[in-house]
Design an enzyme around this catalytic site. Structure first.
Site, PDB file in Angstrom:
ATOM      1  N   HIS A  74    -161.895 -27.739   2.510  1.00 14.23           N
ATOM      2  CA  HIS A  74    -161.806 -28.689   3.624  1.00 14.23           C
ATOM      3  C   HIS A  74    -161.974 -27.996   4.974  1.00 14.23           C
ATOM      4  CE1 HIS A  74    -157.406 -27.623   3.577  1.00 14.23           C
ATOM      5  NE2 HIS A  74    -157.484 -27.869   4.872  1.00 14.23           N
ATOM      6  N   ASP A 113    -159.223 -26.429  -4.015  1.00 16.73           N
ATOM      7  CA  ASP A 113    -159.624 -26.417  -2.604  1.00 16.73           C
ATOM      8  C   ASP A 113    -159.965 -24.985  -2.194  1.00 16.73           C
ATOM      9  OD1 ASP A 113    -160.106 -27.110  -0.012  1.00 16.73           O
ATOM     10  OD2 ASP A 113    -158.105 -27.880   0.411  1.00 16.73           O
ATOM     11  N   SER A 189    -154.049 -23.729   6.878  1.00 13.79           N
ATOM     12  CA  SER A 189    -154.931 -23.955   5.734  1.00 13.79           C
ATOM     13  C   SER A 189    -155.884 -22.779   5.566  1.00 13.79           C
ATOM     14  CB  SER A 189    -155.745 -25.234   5.935  1.00 13.79           C
ATOM     15  OG  SER A 189    -154.945 -26.373   5.818  1.00 13.79           O
TER      16      SER A 189
END
EC number: 3.4.21.-
Length: 235
Positions: A74, A113, A189
């Site tokens: 992402h 991810d 992240s």
């Protein structure tokens, strides 16, 4: 930092329910009420393991080999990733490792991810990427109750891309999923999750809770994931 290098943008830690992992997480046991808040700013990131950490607009990544960075899908899929350069181990007082244009992205084909980002070797300042970073080694594995650290750029633009390190404990591992209580915020992240030897266990991808993330989640690097990464390190 040059405003053209890091612009103010979305620095949100991805909401748990927006990820493909959500269906797996809902069935996992969670044993903590609130993340530890053992956090310190890294003002000089020129030494290991800090000089292997890079800043994206909205996230973090870790260098694992020649021109090769591991981060979240992402983050890699962000519309800004090709518009804004990657900043190598930027910190508030130490000398940064340069700002680099993204060459290409390789997404992991599974639901995890995880993505590889390759950068051009020469920065806008004329620096060599591989001479200004270190490569983080993979851990053989990890287990519940192991102590960990998470290094990255929480709240990115809001803190002028200061680097922070938090520490905590692994609470659960299942397949490629892990849960831990090291403190994290939006911008973490893609942050590396390291063991006490500064070896790479995985990367953070999400958290739940409000300002103090009560639970944080990472992609745990199984042998299969490590093989994917190693096969995509530039030769």
């Amino acid at each position: 930092m040059n405003k053209n290098v890091m612009v103010k943008g979305l620095t949100a830690l991805t909401i748990l329910t927006s990820l493909g992992f959500a269906e797996n997480i809902s069935n996992q046991p969670h044993s903590i009420a609130k993340a530890e808040k053992n956090v310190k700013e890294i003002t000089d990131a020129t030494k290991e393991p800090y000089n292997s950490v890079v800043a994206f607009v909205g996230g973090t990544g870790v260098v694992v080999g020649k021109n090769t960075i591991v981060t979240n899908k992402h983050i890699a899929k962000s519309n800004d990733i090709f518009k804004n350069r990657v900043s190598a181990h930027h910190s508030s007082k130490g000398k940064g490792g340069g700002n680099y244009d993204v060459k290409d992205i390789v997404e992991y084909p599974g639901k995890e991810d995880l993505a590889i980002v390759h950068v051009h070797e020469t920065s806008t300042e004329g620096l060599n990427f591989n001479k200004n970073v270190s490569y983080t080694k993979f851990a053989d594995g990890a287990k519940v109750k192991d102590r960990i650290s998470v290094i990255g750029y929480p709240k990115g633009a809001q803190t002028k891309y200061k680097m922070f390190e938090s520490t905590g404990t692994i609470n659960h591992i299942s397949g490629t999923f892990m849960e831990f209580d090291a403190y994290a915020q939006p911008g973490n992240s893609g942050s590396p999750v390291l063991n006490s030897k500064h070896e790479l266990i995985g990367i953070l991808y999400a958290g739940s809770g409000k300002d103090e993330s009560e639970k944080n989640f990472g992609v745990y690097f199984t042998p299969q994931l490590k093989e994917f990464i190693q096969n995509n390190i530039e030769k």
